[in-house]
Design a protein around this motif. Sequence first.
Motif, PDB file in Angstrom:
ATOM      1  N   THR A   5      -6.349  40.621 104.283  1.00 42.21           N
ATOM      2  CA  THR A   5      -7.107  40.554 103.024  1.00 42.21           C
ATOM      3  C   THR A   5      -6.937  39.194 102.366  1.00 42.21           C
ATOM      4  N   LYS A   6      -5.709  38.679 102.339  1.00 40.14           N
ATOM      5  CA  LYS A   6      -5.454  37.367 101.722  1.00 40.14           C
ATOM      6  C   LYS A   6      -6.105  36.240 102.507  1.00 40.14           C
ATOM      7  N   GLY A  28     -10.254  38.131 103.602  1.00 39.93           N
ATOM      8  CA  GLY A  28     -11.005  38.941 102.652  1.00 39.93           C
ATOM      9  C   GLY A  28     -10.920  40.414 103.023  1.00 39.93           C
ATOM     10  N   PRO A  29     -11.123  41.276 102.032  1.00 36.62           N
ATOM     11  CA  PRO A  29     -10.953  42.715 102.259  1.00 36.62           C
ATOM     12  C   PRO A  29     -11.934  43.311 103.263  1.00 36.62           C
ATOM     13  N   GLU A  30     -13.104  42.721 103.404  1.00 32.23           N
ATOM     14  CA  GLU A  30     -14.077  43.277 104.348  1.00 32.23           C
ATOM     15  C   GLU A  30     -13.582  43.199 105.790  1.00 32.23           C
ATOM     16  N   TYR A  31     -12.659  42.268 106.069  1.00 36.42           N
ATOM     17  CA  TYR A  31     -12.164  42.125 107.431  1.00 36.42           C
ATOM     18  C   TYR A  31     -11.236  43.268 107.842  1.00 36.42           C
TER      19      TYR A  31
END
Length: 70
Positions: free
Chosen positions: A47-48, A51-54
């Motif tokens: 996420t860092k 990004g959260p979509e990953y």
Amino acid sequence: MEKEDEILMGLADKTGALMMINKKERALLRMILATTMRSPSAKEWITKKLGPEYVQIGASLLKSMGGEEL
């Protein structure tokens, strides 16, 4: 005709080029994804960095590869 254990699977790499992986590579990738998707710290790192979509992309990829559903 290829042996069943030598069947290649196509994946797109970061350049968009098609990448072929064999059965052993697919099993390794599935195991890495499964381990990563069970780890809160790994999901936080993804996420860092990306990004959260990953995190969702990883879960979807794992499912499409026949891995366990989370």
